[in-house]
Design an enzyme around this catalytic site. Structure first.
Site, PDB file in Angstrom:
ATOM      1  N   SER A  32       0.832  -1.195   0.000  1.00 44.00           N
ATOM      2  CA  SER A  32       0.000   0.000   0.000  1.00 44.00           C
ATOM      3  C   SER A  32       0.873   1.254   0.000  1.00 44.00           C
ATOM      4  O   SER A  32       1.624   1.465  -0.947  1.00 44.00           O
ATOM      5  CB  SER A  32      -0.973  -0.059   1.193  1.00 44.00           C
ATOM      6  OG  SER A  32      -1.929   0.961   1.113  1.00 44.00           O
ATOM      7  N   ASP A  69     -10.155  -4.176  -5.087  1.00 43.34           N
ATOM      8  CA  ASP A  69      -9.502  -3.166  -4.246  1.00 43.34           C
ATOM      9  C   ASP A  69     -10.238  -1.832  -4.353  1.00 43.34           C
ATOM     10  O   ASP A  69     -10.278  -1.230  -5.428  1.00 43.34           O
ATOM     11  CB  ASP A  69      -8.042  -3.019  -4.705  1.00 43.34           C
ATOM     12  CG  ASP A  69      -7.211  -2.171  -3.758  1.00 43.34           C
ATOM     13  OD1 ASP A  69      -7.790  -1.353  -3.020  1.00 43.34           O
ATOM     14  OD2 ASP A  69      -5.977  -2.316  -3.779  1.00 43.34           O
ATOM     15  N   HIS A 127      -8.069  -4.642  -0.821  1.00 46.24           N
ATOM     16  CA  HIS A 127      -6.806  -3.942  -0.586  1.00 46.24           C
ATOM     17  C   HIS A 127      -5.902  -4.759   0.349  1.00 46.24           C
ATOM     18  O   HIS A 127      -4.681  -4.640   0.295  1.00 46.24           O
ATOM     19  CB  HIS A 127      -7.085  -2.557   0.012  1.00 46.24           C
ATOM     20  CG  HIS A 127      -5.913  -1.630  -0.071  1.00 46.24           C
ATOM     21  ND1 HIS A 127      -5.378  -1.221  -1.274  1.00 46.24           N
ATOM     22  CD2 HIS A 127      -5.156  -1.048   0.902  1.00 46.24           C
ATOM     23  CE1 HIS A 127      -4.335  -0.410  -1.036  1.00 46.24           C
ATOM     24  NE2 HIS A 127      -4.193  -0.301   0.273  1.00 46.24           N
TER      25      HIS A 127
HETATM   26  C1  MLT Z   1      -1.331   6.044  -0.226  1.00 42.01           C
HETATM   27  O1  MLT Z   1      -1.649   7.036   0.377  1.00 42.01           O
HETATM   28  O2  MLT Z   1      -0.155   5.696  -0.406  1.00 42.01           O
HETATM   29  C2  MLT Z   1      -2.445   5.220  -0.760  1.00 42.01           C
HETATM   30  O3  MLT Z   1      -3.629   5.929  -0.665  1.00 42.01           O
HETATM   31  C3  MLT Z   1      -2.505   3.916  -0.051  1.00 42.01           C
HETATM   32  C4  MLT Z   1      -2.797   4.094   1.400  1.00 42.01           C
HETATM   33  O4  MLT Z   1      -1.872   4.237   2.166  1.00 42.01           O
HETATM   34  O5  MLT Z   1      -3.966   4.079   1.784  1.00 42.01           O
END
Ligand code: MLT
Length: 207
Positions: free
Chosen positions: A109, A159, A190
């Site tokens: 992520s 996701d 996700h």
């Molecule tokens: C981010 O901010 O890198 C993406 O939105 C993924 C997350 O951390 O939720």
């Protein structure tokens, strides 16, 4: 043995590995995680590899991240550039300190997003990268020399954070710059699934 240090600019854990044939893993957690989050995953997917796991320095409320965002999926690109170089410098310092070859990033992520940014801005910092639920980090990315760099991209078909077109765009961007990209879309959201663990383990055994 697990050690935690704050004196290379990032609070991090370094866990030396017993298998010198394994490349070290750079573990990059998601929003709200910390340097301990992915240690068990790293041990499971690459037994014997050294693990280097920093904590993101940006706080969103109380949640550590690797760079600032303006909204979910909308990045502060100036901060991302600065934080990417800061992390690239940390990798160089940690390699010298612990005597490591270039690591393979395993990012989830937010950690996958800064790993994608490292590939684009500091390609020499990484031997490769496994990007779990990553997005395209820049709206107008500059070209990068990723010739032959192995990249695994695992996306979730369900996701809600990363649209399928976005992860496909990232795969295309990295491949256009020469990376050896393997992309798989899984029947997952996700969060990570068992299928992610299996594919990641197989891919790491080959790189
Ligand atoms: C981010 O901010 O890198 C993406 O939105 C993924 C997350 O951390 O939720």
């Amino acid at each position: 043995m697990t050690q935690t240090h704050a004196d290379t600019g990032f609070v991090h854990v370094f866990e030396p590995g017993a298998d010198p044939a394994r490349k070290p893993l750079l573990l990059l957690h998601g929003t709200g995680g910390d340097e301990r989050d992915l240690l068990a995953l790293g041990r499971a997917v690459a037994p014997g590899a050294s693990l280097l796991s920093p904590r993101g320095k940006v706080l969103e409320g109380t949640a550590p991240r690797f760079f600032r965002r303006l909204a979910e999926g909308v990045f502060d690109e100036q901060d991302l550039i600065r934080r990417t170089h800061e992390l690239g410098d940390f990798i160089e310092q940690a390699r010298a300190r612990y005597g490591l070859p270039a690591p393979i990033a395993v990012g989830f992520s937010n950690g996958a997003n800064i790993a994608a940014s490292l590939l684009l801005l500091r390609p020499q910092a990484l031997a490769g990268a496994a990007l779990l639920r990553a997005m395209t980090p820049f709206r107008h990315p500059a070209p990068a020399d990723l010739a032959g760099k192995p990249v695994l991209l695992l996306s979730g078909l369900l996701d809600p954070v990363v649209p399928a077109a976005d992860s496909a765009g990232l795969a295309a961007l990295l491949a256009k710059n020469g990376a050896a990209v393997e992309q798989r879309s899984l029947p997952a959201g996700h969060g990570l699934s068992q299928a992610d663990i299996g594919l990641l383990t197989d891919w790491l055994a080959r790189h």
